[in-house]
Design an enzyme around this catalytic site. Structure first.
Site, PDB file in Angstrom:
ATOM      1  N   ARG A 154       0.858  -1.346   0.023  1.00 37.51           N
ATOM      2  CA  ARG A 154      -0.414  -0.109   0.418  1.00 37.51           C
ATOM      3  C   ARG A 154       1.175   1.207   0.476  1.00 37.51           C
ATOM      4  O   ARG A 154       0.504   2.687  -0.512  1.00 37.51           O
ATOM      5  CB  ARG A 154      -1.034   0.192   1.205  1.00 37.51           C
ATOM      6  CG  ARG A 154      -1.791  -1.188   1.211  1.00 37.51           C
ATOM      7  CD  ARG A 154      -2.654  -1.385   2.588  1.00 37.51           C
ATOM      8  NE  ARG A 154      -3.953  -2.213   2.433  1.00 37.51           N
ATOM      9  CZ  ARG A 154      -3.501  -3.524   2.928  1.00 37.51           C
ATOM     10  NH1 ARG A 154      -2.139  -3.758   3.074  1.00 37.51           N
ATOM     11  NH2 ARG A 154      -4.363  -4.070   2.730  1.00 37.51           N
ATOM     12  N   ILE A 155       2.038   1.429   0.792  1.00 38.14           N
ATOM     13  CA  ILE A 155       2.909   2.531   0.667  1.00 38.14           C
ATOM     14  C   ILE A 155       3.605   2.875   0.138  1.00 38.14           C
ATOM     15  O   ILE A 155       3.793   3.489  -0.792  1.00 38.14           O
ATOM     16  CB  ILE A 155       3.231   2.287   2.218  1.00 38.14           C
ATOM     17  CG1 ILE A 155       2.466   2.840   3.373  1.00 38.14           C
ATOM     18  CG2 ILE A 155       4.730   3.452   2.646  1.00 38.14           C
ATOM     19  CD1 ILE A 155       2.834   2.417   4.732  1.00 38.14           C
ATOM     20  N   ASP A 175      10.719  -6.670  -4.965  1.00 39.27           N
ATOM     21  CA  ASP A 175       9.129  -6.534  -4.076  1.00 39.27           C
ATOM     22  C   ASP A 175       8.990  -8.764  -4.343  1.00 39.27           C
ATOM     23  O   ASP A 175       8.664  -9.076  -5.678  1.00 39.27           O
ATOM     24  CB  ASP A 175       7.539  -5.748  -4.592  1.00 39.27           C
ATOM     25  CG  ASP A 175       6.200  -6.806  -4.020  1.00 39.27           C
ATOM     26  OD1 ASP A 175       6.311  -6.273  -2.577  1.00 39.27           O
ATOM     27  OD2 ASP A 175       6.283  -7.921  -3.772  1.00 39.27           O
ATOM     28  N   CYS A 239      11.260   4.380   6.318  1.00 42.77           N
ATOM     29  CA  CYS A 239      10.048   4.787   6.843  1.00 42.77           C
ATOM     30  C   CYS A 239       8.821   3.683   7.378  1.00 42.77           C
ATOM     31  O   CYS A 239       7.292   3.821   7.183  1.00 42.77           O
ATOM     32  CB  CYS A 239       9.158   5.946   6.317  1.00 42.77           C
ATOM     33  SG  CYS A 239       9.988   7.385   5.969  1.00 42.77           S
ATOM     34  N   ALA A 240       9.090   2.613   6.723  1.00 40.99           N
ATOM     35  CA  ALA A 240       8.546   1.232   7.232  1.00 40.99           C
ATOM     36  C   ALA A 240       8.582   0.802   8.665  1.00 40.99           C
ATOM     37  O   ALA A 240       7.713   1.053   9.306  1.00 40.99           O
ATOM     38  CB  ALA A 240       9.471   0.519   6.427  1.00 40.99           C
ATOM     39  N   ARG A 241       9.803  -0.293   8.891  1.00 43.65           N
ATOM     40  CA  ARG A 241      10.400   0.234  10.776  1.00 43.65           C
ATOM     41  C   ARG A 241      11.462   0.074  11.038  1.00 43.65           C
ATOM     42  O   ARG A 241      12.192  -0.342  10.727  1.00 43.65           O
ATOM     43  CB  ARG A 241       9.445  -1.881  10.371  1.00 43.65           C
ATOM     44  CG  ARG A 241       7.962  -1.465  10.872  1.00 43.65           C
ATOM     45  CD  ARG A 241       7.565  -1.138  12.352  1.00 43.65           C
ATOM     46  NE  ARG A 241       6.276  -1.363  12.217  1.00 43.65           N
ATOM     47  CZ  ARG A 241       5.018  -0.973  12.482  1.00 43.65           C
ATOM     48  NH1 ARG A 241       5.738   0.803  11.591  1.00 43.65           N
ATOM     49  NH2 ARG A 241       4.330  -0.904  12.502  1.00 43.65           N
ATOM     50  N   ASP A 265      12.597   7.661   9.882  1.00 45.56           N
ATOM     51  CA  ASP A 265      11.412   8.084  10.504  1.00 45.56           C
ATOM     52  C   ASP A 265      10.633   7.118  11.868  1.00 45.56           C
ATOM     53  O   ASP A 265       9.411   6.902  12.657  1.00 45.56           O
ATOM     54  CB  ASP A 265       9.977   7.899   9.815  1.00 45.56           C
ATOM     55  CG  ASP A 265       8.431   8.321  10.517  1.00 45.56           C
ATOM     56  OD1 ASP A 265       9.036   9.259  11.284  1.00 45.56           O
ATOM     57  OD2 ASP A 265       8.096   7.734  10.452  1.00 45.56           O
ATOM     58  N   GLU A 270      11.862   3.156  20.669  1.00 42.41           N
ATOM     59  CA  GLU A 270      11.244   4.598  20.678  1.00 42.41           C
ATOM     60  C   GLU A 270      10.878   5.304  22.143  1.00 42.41           C
ATOM     61  O   GLU A 270      10.160   3.657  22.763  1.00 42.41           O
ATOM     62  CB  GLU A 270      10.892   4.198  19.625  1.00 42.41           C
ATOM     63  CG  GLU A 270      11.082   4.399  17.833  1.00 42.41           C
ATOM     64  CD  GLU A 270       9.688   4.125  16.937  1.00 42.41           C
ATOM     65  OE1 GLU A 270       8.366   4.030  17.104  1.00 42.41           O
ATOM     66  OE2 GLU A 270       9.712   3.994  15.889  1.00 42.41           O
ATOM     67  N   HIS A 287       8.651   8.695  14.424  1.00 45.41           N
ATOM     68  CA  HIS A 287       7.574   7.891  13.935  1.00 45.41           C
ATOM     69  C   HIS A 287       6.737   9.010  13.733  1.00 45.41           C
ATOM     70  O   HIS A 287       5.194   7.970  14.231  1.00 45.41           O
ATOM     71  CB  HIS A 287       7.140   7.352  14.872  1.00 45.41           C
ATOM     72  CG  HIS A 287       6.998   5.522  14.393  1.00 45.41           C
ATOM     73  ND1 HIS A 287       7.028   4.057  15.400  1.00 45.41           N
ATOM     74  CD2 HIS A 287       5.842   5.765  13.179  1.00 45.41           C
ATOM     75  CE1 HIS A 287       6.131   3.393  14.267  1.00 45.41           C
ATOM     76  NE2 HIS A 287       5.634   3.803  13.434  1.00 45.41           N
ATOM     77  N   GLY A 289       4.949   9.112  10.534  1.00 44.13           N
ATOM     78  CA  GLY A 289       4.092   8.404   9.104  1.00 44.13           C
ATOM     79  C   GLY A 289       3.056   8.918   9.124  1.00 44.13           C
ATOM     80  O   GLY A 289       2.584   9.244   7.694  1.00 44.13           O
TER      81      GLY A 289
END
Length: 332
Positions: A154-155, A175, A239-241, A265, A270, A287, A289
């Site tokens: 999706r992202i 992918d 910006c994922a994990r 991000d 955290e 974090h 996003g």
């Protein structure tokens, strides 16, 4: 009276509609009293006596669930599931739902914004100006560099479609879903997509952006060896994990001058207070996003609606698919 524990923060900060949904059907609720991300021990102490957990990214472990004597549902505000022990939930008959579509647009936009920031040295110019300096940095445009995307769900798919609006006409993609996904993205975006191995992206891309989940197979996917394969002036975004990039190795490599810039991000722990904050070429965000008002509200409302369905005897609509459980099983 059914009770919901809301652990994600902030919650209903811009619009109290999620709280109204709970109140309208008589669900009692408690919002995270610490006002920050909880650790597993803190959550384990809080969770007893609650029927539903409206959750963020805090660790929801076997220990937490062992203390959750009434828990029926974990309703995740967001898409990532690496913080939830799905197999422990399955063993205990606890259902898990999430909001996979809601954050995609905001995270995709932040990713592109960070690409522009790095390419044009906006962060460095801002620092110089605040220090009283005046220096104009040369930069590059999105349409003039080679962009590599790892993960096009999706992202990642949203990033590709967004890049088309900046004149990007060619992207390297890695992918696991292969050619059918690449062809559908080409049709949707008008961008030519070359499906390649990760190693090709590491070696050829000027910008590398990560959009994959954190699993046993992807943890520390990018270490020193992978970083050193990247071009000396490459830009790297996550910006994922947190955990996809080994942070210790990243610090070590960047201290040598390798890589022109990094934007992160998400972090292994955290809030983050580590040495990357001392490296000027790093753009670090907290974090955030999904933290556009519209996307955050959609996430909170969807997660709350699922909690209401659970506690009023309705069918759930956003249960985590079996494939996500299989991913954790395969990682054992």
């Amino acid at each position: 009276m059914p009770k919901a524990l809301i652990t994600t923060v902030p919650f209903a900060d811009k619009n109290r509609q999620p709280l109204d949904l709970l109140e309208q059907v008589g669900i009692d609720y408690v919002i995270n009293p610490l006002g920050r991300k909880l650790n597993a021990d803190e959550l384990a102490e809080m969770v007893s006596g609650f029927d539903v957990l409206i959750a963020g990214t805090e660790p929801i472990t076997e220990k937490v669930m062992a203390n959750a004597d009434r828990l029926k549902l974990i309703s995740r505000v967001g898409i990532g599931l690496d913080n939830v022990d799905l197999l422990a939930a399955e063993r205990r008959g606890i259902q898990v739902s999430y909001t996979p579509d809601a954050p995609a647009a905001a995270v995709s936009e932040l990713t592109i914004g960070l690409m522009l920031t790095l390419l044009r040295s906006i962060h460095l110019s801002n620092t110089r100006m605040h220090e009283g300096g005046w220096y104009r940095f040369f930069g590059r445009r999105l349409s003039e560099v080679t962009i590599g995307i790892i993960g096009a769900g999706r992202i990642g798919g949203g990033v590709i479609r967004g890049l088309a609006g900046f004149g990007v006409r060619h992207i390297l993609l890695n992918d696991v879903r292969g050619h059918p996904l690449a062809r559908s993205l080409e049709e949707a975006s008008g961008v030519t997509i070359d499906l390649v191995d990760r190693e090709v992206i590491y070696q050829r891309a000027d910008i590398i952006s990560l959009h994959i989940p954190l699993t046993a197979h992807t943890r520390n996917m990018i270490r020193k060896a992978q970083l050193l394969k990247m071009k000396p002036d490459a830009l790297l975004l996550n910006c994922a994990r947190g955990g996809l990039i080994n942070e210790h190795d990243l610090v070590e490599v960047m201290e040598t001058g390798h890589l022109s810039g990094v934007a992160i991000d998400v972090f292994e722990r955290e809030p983050y207070f580590g040495p990357l904050a001392q490296i000027e070429r790093c753009v670090l965000t907290a974090h955030m996003g999904s933290m556009s008002i519209d996307c955050r509200m959609r996430m909170e409302i969807e997660a709350t609606e699922e909690a209401v369905r659970c506690l009023t005897g309705q069918a759930l609509q956003a249960l985590v698919p079996s494939q996500e459980y299989d991913v954790q099983r395969e990682g054992l």
